[in-house]
Enzyme design. Structure first.
Site, short mmCIF file in Angstrom:
data_model
loop_
_atom_site.label_atom_id
_atom_site.label_comp_id
_atom_site.label_asym_id
_atom_site.label_seq_id
_atom_site.Cartn_x
_atom_site.Cartn_y
_atom_site.Cartn_z
N ILE A 15 0.82 -1.20 0.00
CA ILE A 15 0.00 0.00 0.00
C ILE A 15 0.86 1.26 0.00
CG2 ILE A 15 -1.66 1.34 1.37
CD1 ILE A 15 -2.85 -1.33 2.30
N ARG A 35 12.86 1.06 6.38
CA ARG A 35 14.04 0.57 7.10
C ARG A 35 15.12 0.01 6.18
NH1 ARG A 35 11.39 -3.38 11.49
NH2 ARG A 35 10.28 -4.01 9.60
N TYR A 143 -3.19 -7.16 17.03
CA TYR A 143 -3.23 -6.33 15.82
C TYR A 143 -4.49 -5.47 15.80
CZ TYR A 143 -3.64 -5.18 10.85
OH TYR A 143 -3.79 -4.50 9.65
N LYS A 147 -4.91 -1.29 15.82
CA LYS A 147 -5.61 -0.53 14.79
C LYS A 147 -6.81 0.21 15.36
CE LYS A 147 -2.95 -1.52 11.30
NZ LYS A 147 -2.16 -0.47 10.61
N VAL A 176 -5.99 -6.65 1.34
CA VAL A 176 -5.42 -6.04 0.14
C VAL A 176 -4.39 -7.01 -0.46
CG1 VAL A 176 -4.22 -4.02 -0.78
CG2 VAL A 176 -5.73 -3.78 1.21
#
Length: 243
Positions: A15, A35, A143, A147, A176
């Site tokens: 994304i 990174r 997770y 979010k 996605v």
């Protein structure tokens, strides 16, 4: 738009890379954050972008990187990680990893750019969250919690800066077609014995459109929020997943 500077975190794949390409195509100056220095160099050369290698879990490094980058009117907090585990096997360290990147990483970056946005009287902060930030999913409690926190920060900060010309929104995609989803597919195949096609179908069925979302679709929503026509859209958690 050509005079505006956009910073995209987690910008070398998925994304984030789709967003960086779209904003560059829209005429913005783009700075890529990530990174992996070799990937940053390669990606930046493709679209004529600037770049900075930085670990978002290191507060001092983030402050130094943004000081080097300079002022920006647009920040896309896309960098994130995902891990799955049953709740009773989700130790403190798992929750800490999720929050360190998904929440505090975005907080550190936003803190670095917000003063200049307020001074300019114009800015866009767009947090890439997830439908997991709006509802629960099995085996990803850490997770989902991170979010949900990111969506909460979005809504709260939007109220603080609404009168200063700065909007703060979250984009909440479903599944996605990215490297992160590919890892999820491989995990499903390994743990359940399903075929790859069956695993993809299972994830696609969770999206309202019944298919995996393309990264470019998320990028299009981000681009719309960056425009002047979106000046009154703030504090929103916008789902992306329709066909």
């Amino acid at each position: 738009m050509a005079e505006r500077h956009a910073i995209v975190t987690g910008a070398t794949r998925g994304i984030g890379w789709a967003i960086a390409r779209r904003l560059a195509d829209d005429g913005m100056r783009v700075t890529l954050l990530g990174r992996d220095i070799s990937k940053l160099i390669a990606r930046a050369s493709e679209i004529g972008a600037d770049f900075q290698a930085v670990d978002l879990t290191d507060g001092d490094a983030v402050a130094a990187a943004f000081n080097e980058i300079g002022p920006a009117a647009i920040l896309i907090n896309n960098a994130g990680i995902a891990e799955s585990a049953p709740f009773l096997k989700s130790e403190d360290a798992l929750f800490q990893r999720m929050f360190e990147v998904n929440v505090l990483g975005a907080v550190r970056c936003t803190r670095a750019v917000l003063p200049m946005m307020v001074k300019l009287g114009w800015g866009r902060v767009i947090n890439i969250a997830s439908t997991a930030g709006l509802q629960g999913f099995s085996y990803v409690s850490a997770y989902a919690a991170s979010k949900h926190a990111l969506v909460g920060i979005t809504r709260s900060l939007a109220l603080e800066v609404a009168s200063r010309g700065v909007t703060v929104n979250a984009i909440c995609p479903g599944y996605v077609a990215t490297e992160m989803t590919e890892t999820t597919i491989e995990r499903i195949v390994a743990k359940t014995g399903r075929t790859r096609d069956e695993a993809i179908a299972e994830l696609a069925a969770a999206n309202p459109g019944g298919r995996l979302i393309q990264p470019e679709e998320v990028a299009a929503s981000v681009a719309a929020l960056c425009g002047d026509d979106a000046a009154s859209i703030t504090g929103q958690a916008i789902e992306v997943g329709q066909a």
